[in-house]
Design a protein around this motif. Structure first.
Motif, mmCIF file in Angstrom:
data_model
loop_
_atom_site.group_PDB
_atom_site.id
_atom_site.type_symbol
_atom_site.label_atom_id
_atom_site.label_comp_id
_atom_site.label_asym_id
_atom_site.label_seq_id
_atom_site.Cartn_x
_atom_site.Cartn_y
_atom_site.Cartn_z
ATOM 1 N N THR A 197 -18.950 8.017 2.039
ATOM 2 C CA THR A 197 -19.805 7.079 1.315
ATOM 3 C C THR A 197 -19.078 6.486 0.112
ATOM 4 N N ALA A 198 -18.384 7.323 -0.651
ATOM 5 C CA ALA A 198 -17.649 6.834 -1.818
ATOM 6 C C ALA A 198 -16.555 5.850 -1.404
ATOM 7 N N LEU A 199 -15.905 6.119 -0.280
ATOM 8 C CA LEU A 199 -14.863 5.208 0.198
ATOM 9 C C LEU A 199 -15.481 3.871 0.601
ATOM 10 N N GLU A 200 -16.624 3.910 1.262
ATOM 11 C CA GLU A 200 -17.302 2.673 1.658
ATOM 12 C C GLU A 200 -17.741 1.860 0.450
ATOM 13 N N GLU A 201 -18.059 2.533 -0.650
ATOM 14 C CA GLU A 201 -18.535 1.851 -1.850
ATOM 15 C C GLU A 201 -17.390 1.352 -2.737
ATOM 16 N N ALA A 202 -16.173 1.803 -2.479
ATOM 17 C CA ALA A 202 -15.023 1.360 -3.271
ATOM 18 C C ALA A 202 -14.772 -0.124 -3.001
ATOM 19 N N ALA A 203 -14.340 -0.834 -4.028
ATOM 20 C CA ALA A 203 -14.174 -2.285 -3.928
ATOM 21 C C ALA A 203 -12.896 -2.709 -3.210
ATOM 22 N N GLY A 204 -12.028 -1.803 -2.916
ATOM 23 C CA GLY A 204 -10.774 -2.133 -2.253
ATOM 24 C C GLY A 204 -10.053 -0.854 -1.923
ATOM 25 N N PHE A 205 -8.732 -0.923 -1.867
ATOM 26 C CA PHE A 205 -7.959 0.290 -1.627
ATOM 27 C C PHE A 205 -8.055 1.181 -2.855
ATOM 28 N N ILE A 206 -8.100 2.486 -2.622
ATOM 29 C CA ILE A 206 -8.248 3.447 -3.709
ATOM 30 C C ILE A 206 -7.429 4.691 -3.382
ATOM 31 N N SER A 207 -6.895 5.320 -4.405
ATOM 32 C CA SER A 207 -6.133 6.554 -4.199
ATOM 33 C C SER A 207 -7.092 7.726 -4.047
ATOM 34 N N ALA A 208 -6.616 8.789 -3.440
ATOM 35 C CA ALA A 208 -7.424 10.001 -3.296
ATOM 36 C C ALA A 208 -7.782 10.556 -4.672
ATOM 37 N N ILE B 13 -2.496 2.664 3.374
ATOM 38 C CA ILE B 13 -1.227 1.985 3.119
ATOM 39 C C ILE B 13 -0.471 2.757 2.051
ATOM 40 N N SER B 14 0.816 2.543 2.010
ATOM 41 C CA SER B 14 1.625 3.092 0.926
ATOM 42 C C SER B 14 1.817 1.990 -0.093
ATOM 43 N N GLY B 15 1.226 2.181 -1.247
ATOM 44 C CA GLY B 15 1.336 1.202 -2.318
ATOM 45 C C GLY B 15 2.339 1.659 -3.350
ATOM 46 N N PRO B 16 2.527 0.862 -4.371
ATOM 47 C CA PRO B 16 3.471 1.224 -5.431
ATOM 48 C C PRO B 16 3.140 2.565 -6.092
ATOM 49 N N GLY B 17 1.861 2.934 -6.114
ATOM 50 C CA GLY B 17 1.447 4.188 -6.737
ATOM 51 C C GLY B 17 1.232 5.325 -5.764
ATOM 52 N N VAL C 112 -2.829 -7.074 -0.922
ATOM 53 C CA VAL C 112 -3.406 -6.038 -1.790
ATOM 54 C C VAL C 112 -3.035 -6.290 -3.249
ATOM 55 N N CYS C 113 -4.036 -6.232 -4.132
ATOM 56 C CA CYS C 113 -3.790 -6.347 -5.571
ATOM 57 C C CYS C 113 -3.270 -5.012 -6.086
ATOM 58 N N GLU C 114 -2.111 -5.056 -6.727
ATOM 59 C CA GLU C 114 -1.508 -3.836 -7.271
ATOM 60 C C GLU C 114 -2.273 -3.288 -8.474
ATOM 61 N N ALA C 115 -3.039 -4.143 -9.138
ATOM 62 C CA ALA C 115 -3.747 -3.704 -10.338
ATOM 63 C C ALA C 115 -5.099 -3.066 -10.025
ATOM 64 N N LEU D 61 2.594 -4.546 8.123
ATOM 65 C CA LEU D 61 2.823 -5.600 7.141
ATOM 66 C C LEU D 61 1.750 -5.510 6.072
ATOM 67 N N GLU D 62 2.153 -5.246 4.874
ATOM 68 C CA GLU D 62 1.265 -5.240 3.724
ATOM 69 C C GLU D 62 1.947 -6.085 2.655
#
Length: 132
Positions: free
Chosen positions: A19-30, A65-69, A86-89, A120-121
């Motif tokens: 549920t929390a993942l569905e409510e997140a506005a975009g990609f999110i870290s664990a 995805i693997s992002g900068p963080g 993907v927005c890095e910020a 491709l990201e």
């Protein structure tokens, strides 16, 4: 703790992570999702968050995805293979069309490769984060 109680708790925690993942506005870290769950009163261990996010990704219910963080997650619709901008910020993401398959095949052929899969990201800053 009995197995039944452990099983129930595990189910409640799975649902809380989903549920929390569905409510997140975009990609999110664990880690960020873990903090959000605990701040909202759903005590879930960080290892459980990682385990559940990876299970969702393996089953196709989450993109990863693997992002900068590090590794990031997003709930996704089961609409097949797709790519992201993907927005890095802030983690905002939009699905994008990849370069055409001909370009991918031609690039592989040029260098003697046989394509087995592709990822491709594209990373940058969304309009809101760029204006800050």
């Amino acid at each position: 703790m009995s197995a039944a109680i452990r099983g129930r708790r595990n189910t409640v925690q799975k649902e809380a992570v989903r549920t929390a993942l569905e409510e997140a506005a975009g990609f999110i870290s664990a880690g960020r999702l873990h903090r959000r769950l605990n701040e909202e009163g759903s005590p879930v261990g960080l290892a459980t968050v990682y385990r559940q996010l990876n299970a969702l990704a393996e089953s196709g219910y989450a993109d990863t995805i693997s992002g900068p963080g590090g590794q990031l997650f997003r709930a996704c619709e089961l609409d097949g293979h797709h790519h992201h901008l993907v927005c890095e910020a802030c983690g905002k993401a939009v699905d994008i069309d990849p370069p055409d398959e001909e370009w991918i095949s031609a690039s592989a052929d040029l260098h003697g490769f046989t394509v087995t899969r592709h990822v491709l990201e594209v990373f940058g800053r969304c309009a809101e984060c760029s204006s800050r």
